[in-house]
Motif scaffolding. Structure first.
Motif, PDB file in Angstrom:
ATOM      1  N   ALA A   1      18.052  17.202   9.192  1.00 22.04           N
ATOM      2  CA  ALA A   1      17.888  17.436   7.758  1.00 22.04           C
ATOM      3  C   ALA A   1      16.667  16.685   7.243  1.00 22.04           C
ATOM      4  O   ALA A   1      16.268  15.645   7.790  1.00 22.04           O
ATOM      5  N   ALA A   2      16.064  17.215   6.197  1.00 16.52           N
ATOM      6  CA  ALA A   2      14.939  16.549   5.534  1.00 16.52           C
ATOM      7  C   ALA A   2      15.455  15.840   4.291  1.00 16.52           C
ATOM      8  O   ALA A   2      16.036  16.478   3.404  1.00 16.52           O
ATOM      9  N   VAL A   3      15.260  14.535   4.220  1.00 15.21           N
ATOM     10  CA  VAL A   3      15.696  13.759   3.060  1.00 15.21           C
ATOM     11  C   VAL A   3      14.490  13.530   2.164  1.00 15.21           C
ATOM     12  O   VAL A   3      13.541  12.842   2.547  1.00 15.21           O
ATOM     13  N   VAL A   4      14.513  14.130   0.975  1.00 22.79           N
ATOM     14  CA  VAL A   4      13.405  13.996   0.038  1.00 22.79           C
ATOM     15  C   VAL A   4      13.594  12.699  -0.736  1.00 22.79           C
ATOM     16  O   VAL A   4      14.598  12.514  -1.430  1.00 22.79           O
ATOM     17  N   LEU A   5      12.605  11.800  -0.641  1.00 23.48           N
ATOM     18  CA  LEU A   5      12.728  10.441  -1.170  1.00 23.48           C
ATOM     19  C   LEU A   5      11.752  10.215  -2.323  1.00 23.48           C
ATOM     20  O   LEU A   5      10.710  10.865  -2.406  1.00 23.48           O
TER      21      LEU A   5
ATOM     22  N   SER B   1       0.425  20.705  14.891  1.00 19.43           N
ATOM     23  CA  SER B   1       1.154  19.663  14.177  1.00 19.43           C
ATOM     24  C   SER B   1       0.176  18.839  13.359  1.00 19.43           C
ATOM     25  O   SER B   1      -1.017  18.751  13.687  1.00 19.43           O
ATOM     26  N   ASP B   2       0.676  18.207  12.314  1.00 20.65           N
ATOM     27  CA  ASP B   2      -0.184  17.408  11.461  1.00 20.65           C
ATOM     28  C   ASP B   2       0.663  16.378  10.729  1.00 20.65           C
ATOM     29  O   ASP B   2       1.653  16.734  10.081  1.00 20.65           O
ATOM     30  N   GLY B   3       0.285  15.109  10.811  1.00 23.37           N
ATOM     31  CA  GLY B   3       0.985  14.057  10.085  1.00 23.37           C
ATOM     32  C   GLY B   3       2.463  14.035  10.405  1.00 23.37           C
ATOM     33  O   GLY B   3       2.866  14.030  11.581  1.00 23.37           O
ATOM     34  N   PRO B   4       3.329  14.075   9.372  1.00 23.63           N
ATOM     35  CA  PRO B   4       4.774  14.019   9.611  1.00 23.63           C
ATOM     36  C   PRO B   4       5.359  15.339  10.085  1.00 23.63           C
ATOM     37  O   PRO B   4       6.539  15.404  10.404  1.00 23.63           O
ATOM     38  N   LEU B   5       4.550  16.393  10.132  1.00 20.56           N
ATOM     39  CA  LEU B   5       5.016  17.715  10.553  1.00 20.56           C
ATOM     40  C   LEU B   5       4.676  17.939  12.020  1.00 20.56           C
ATOM     41  O   LEU B   5       3.542  18.295  12.365  1.00 20.56           O
ATOM     42  N   ALA B   6       5.645  17.714  12.892  1.00 20.30           N
ATOM     43  CA  ALA B   6       5.444  17.892  14.327  1.00 20.30           C
ATOM     44  C   ALA B   6       6.213  19.120  14.790  1.00 20.30           C
ATOM     45  O   ALA B   6       7.420  19.245  14.535  1.00 20.30           O
ATOM     46  N   LEU B   7       5.535  20.056  15.450  1.00 16.09           N
ATOM     47  CA  LEU B   7       6.153  21.285  15.946  1.00 16.09           C
ATOM     48  C   LEU B   7       6.324  21.199  17.455  1.00 16.09           C
ATOM     49  O   LEU B   7       5.412  20.796  18.180  1.00 16.09           O
ATOM     50  N   ARG B   8       7.507  21.600  17.926  1.00 11.94           N
ATOM     51  CA  ARG B   8       7.807  21.565  19.354  1.00 11.94           C
ATOM     52  C   ARG B   8       8.385  22.918  19.765  1.00 11.94           C
ATOM     53  O   ARG B   8       9.338  23.398  19.151  1.00 11.94           O
ATOM     54  N   GLU B   9       7.841  23.508  20.810  1.00  9.42           N
ATOM     55  CA  GLU B   9       8.318  24.804  21.284  1.00  9.42           C
ATOM     56  C   GLU B   9       9.404  24.623  22.334  1.00  9.42           C
ATOM     57  O   GLU B   9       9.273  23.810  23.254  1.00  9.42           O
TER      58      GLU B   9
ATOM     59  N   MET C   1       0.838  -1.193   0.000  1.00 13.87           N
ATOM     60  CA  MET C   1       0.000   0.000   0.000  1.00 13.87           C
ATOM     61  C   MET C   1       0.883   1.256   0.000  1.00 13.87           C
ATOM     62  O   MET C   1       1.806   1.374   0.786  1.00 13.87           O
ATOM     63  N   THR C   2       0.601   2.185  -0.916  1.00 12.53           N
ATOM     64  CA  THR C   2       1.400   3.398  -1.020  1.00 12.53           C
ATOM     65  C   THR C   2       1.022   4.379   0.077  1.00 12.53           C
ATOM     66  O   THR C   2      -0.146   4.640   0.318  1.00 12.53           O
ATOM     67  N   ARG C   3       2.029   4.934   0.733  1.00 10.67           N
ATOM     68  CA  ARG C   3       1.788   5.931   1.774  1.00 10.67           C
ATOM     69  C   ARG C   3       1.846   7.314   1.187  1.00 10.67           C
ATOM     70  O   ARG C   3       2.800   7.686   0.511  1.00 10.67           O
ATOM     71  N   ARG C   4       0.815   8.102   1.410  1.00 13.75           N
ATOM     72  CA  ARG C   4       0.807   9.497   1.012  1.00 13.75           C
ATOM     73  C   ARG C   4       0.288  10.339   2.167  1.00 13.75           C
ATOM     74  O   ARG C   4      -0.680   9.965   2.826  1.00 13.75           O
ATOM     75  N   TYR C   5       0.938  11.474   2.395  1.00 15.43           N
ATOM     76  CA  TYR C   5       0.482  12.388   3.431  1.00 15.43           C
ATOM     77  C   TYR C   5       0.042  13.700   2.797  1.00 15.43           C
ATOM     78  O   TYR C   5       0.701  14.237   1.903  1.00 15.43           O
ATOM     79  N   THR C   6      -1.070  14.215   3.279  1.00 16.96           N
ATOM     80  CA  THR C   6      -1.460  15.597   3.047  1.00 16.96           C
ATOM     81  C   THR C   6      -1.576  16.220   4.425  1.00 16.96           C
ATOM     82  O   THR C   6      -2.445  15.837   5.219  1.00 16.96           O
ATOM     83  N   ALA C   7      -0.676  17.139   4.738  1.00 14.91           N
ATOM     84  CA  ALA C   7      -0.593  17.646   6.107  1.00 14.91           C
ATOM     85  C   ALA C   7      -0.335  19.138   6.099  1.00 14.91           C
ATOM     86  O   ALA C   7       0.334  19.664   5.207  1.00 14.91           O
ATOM     87  N   ARG C   8      -0.862  19.802   7.136  1.00 16.77           N
ATOM     88  CA  ARG C   8      -0.672  21.250   7.268  1.00 16.77           C
ATOM     89  C   ARG C   8      -0.380  21.579   8.722  1.00 16.77           C
ATOM     90  O   ARG C   8      -1.211  21.324   9.603  1.00 16.77           O
ATOM     91  N   ALA C   9       0.806  22.113   8.972  1.00 17.68           N
ATOM     92  CA  ALA C   9       1.199  22.538  10.318  1.00 17.68           C
ATOM     93  C   ALA C   9       1.193  24.063  10.370  1.00 17.68           C
ATOM     94  O   ALA C   9       1.327  24.737   9.346  1.00 17.68           O
TER      95      ALA C   9
ATOM     96  N   VAL D   1       9.976  18.846  13.882  1.00 15.29           N
ATOM     97  CA  VAL D   1      10.491  17.502  14.134  1.00 15.29           C
ATOM     98  C   VAL D   1       9.777  16.538  13.194  1.00 15.29           C
ATOM     99  O   VAL D   1       8.545  16.441  13.198  1.00 15.29           O
ATOM    100  N   GLY D   2      10.523  15.828  12.371  1.00 20.34           N
ATOM    101  CA  GLY D   2       9.914  14.886  11.445  1.00 20.34           C
ATOM    102  C   GLY D   2       9.321  13.692  12.173  1.00 20.34           C
ATOM    103  O   GLY D   2      10.030  12.945  12.845  1.00 20.34           O
ATOM    104  N   ALA D   3       8.005  13.514  12.042  1.00 24.30           N
ATOM    105  CA  ALA D   3       7.330  12.381  12.677  1.00 24.30           C
ATOM    106  C   ALA D   3       7.243  11.178  11.749  1.00 24.30           C
ATOM    107  O   ALA D   3       6.721  10.132  12.137  1.00 24.30           O
ATOM    108  N   ALA D   4       7.747  11.319  10.528  1.00 24.74           N
ATOM    109  CA  ALA D   4       7.791  10.217   9.562  1.00 24.74           C
ATOM    110  C   ALA D   4       8.859  10.540   8.541  1.00 24.74           C
ATOM    111  O   ALA D   4       9.293  11.688   8.404  1.00 24.74           O
ATOM    112  N   ALA D   5       9.319   9.527   7.813  1.00 28.37           N
ATOM    113  CA  ALA D   5      10.346   9.742   6.791  1.00 28.37           C
ATOM    114  C   ALA D   5       9.795  10.612   5.677  1.00 28.37           C
ATOM    115  O   ALA D   5       8.606  10.651   5.410  1.00 28.37           O
TER     116      ALA D   5
END
Length: 252
Positions: free
Chosen positions: A75-79, A28-36, A1-9, A44-48
């Motif tokens: 760093a963010a690794v674009v895959l 925060s939303d999906g792989p976009l996690a914000l920490r103060e 199953m293909t993983r796709r995220y649509t997220a807005r932080a 903080v990346g919550a997923a690859a």
């Protein structure tokens, strides 16, 4: 199953009645996690990823008179994945406010197809430090395709339109040569140099706006790129050194 995220932080910083900056929204939303933290808001990346097919958005708002810094934990690794990945960063900076936006580098891994758009709107009297760093592929590999665009306005006046494409027919020796890393620092604020400067791998370019400078650097690796960008910043701020710290310096 293909993983796709649509997220807005989203993050909003506002100045309170005592003149202190408070974070009034942190979503925060999906792989976009914000920490103060005490010094900045960290992404903080919550997923690859981003992976092909992901659509990610980050909204930043700095209210009048407030000061905010945004960083990332790694760093963010674009895959590669199923389709094009997209990242949109939108920031609004109020009158007399300051934003220091400096995430860790983006790494364009082999096979990726990524679109990145950063849109920043500054009110009159707002100041900015924006740092973007790109690494072309992981160790020993060629980069995938990446299209990066930066649009900045002051009031209703365009300040900068900047675009970079790598990994397709727009790439070539006249663009980046054999560099493996490229980056920019945009500074907006008083006391910046009005004299252009260039040296190996580095250019410091005053913009048409009287209080804006673009620092651009290329390098064979990320470590040298960061050193060159830091040198460029110090050159850009030389005019402010006699009167005090430049407003473009990192804020907490």
């Amino acid at each position: 199953m293909t993983r796709r995220y649509t997220a807005r932080a989203a993050v909003t910083a506002e100045r309170d009645a005592r003149g202190r900056t408070r974070c009034t929204r942190l979503r925060s939303d999906g792989p976009l996690a914000l920490r103060e933290t005490a010094g900045a808001v960290y992404l903080v990346g919550a997923a690859a990823g981003p992976l092909g097919g992901d659509v990610l958005e980050i909204d930043v708002e700095v209210g009048p008179g407030a000061r905010s810094a945004v960083r990332s934990a790694a760093a963010a690794v674009v895959l590669p994945g199923d389709g094009v990945s997209r990242l949109a960063v939108r920031a609004r900076i109020g009158a007399g406010a300051h934003l220091d936006f400096a995430p860790e580098p983006t790494v364009a891994a082999a096979g990726c197809d990524h679109r990145s758009v950063t849109e920043i709107a500054l009110a009159e009297g707002a100041t900015l430090r924006l740092c973007e760093e790109l690494v072309l592929g992981r160790h020993g590999e060629r980069p995938g395709r990446l299209h990066s665009r930066l649009d900045v306005t002051v009031g209703r006046t365009p300040l900068l339109r900047h675009e970079l494409r790598v990994g397709d027919r727009h790439d070539g020796p006249a663009v980046l040569g054999d560099a493996r890393a490229v980056g920019n620092v945009l500074l907006v604020g008083p006391g910046l140099t009005r004299e252009p400067h260039s040296e190996e791998g580095l250019a410091v370019l005053p913009l048409a706006h009287p209080s804006a400078v673009l620092v651009t650097a290329v390098a064979p690796d990320a470590a040298l790129l960061r050193r060159r960008l830091a040198r460029g910043e110090s050159i850009a701020q030389v005019a402010a050194s006699a009167t005090g710290p430049a407003v473009a310096a990192a804020s907490s």
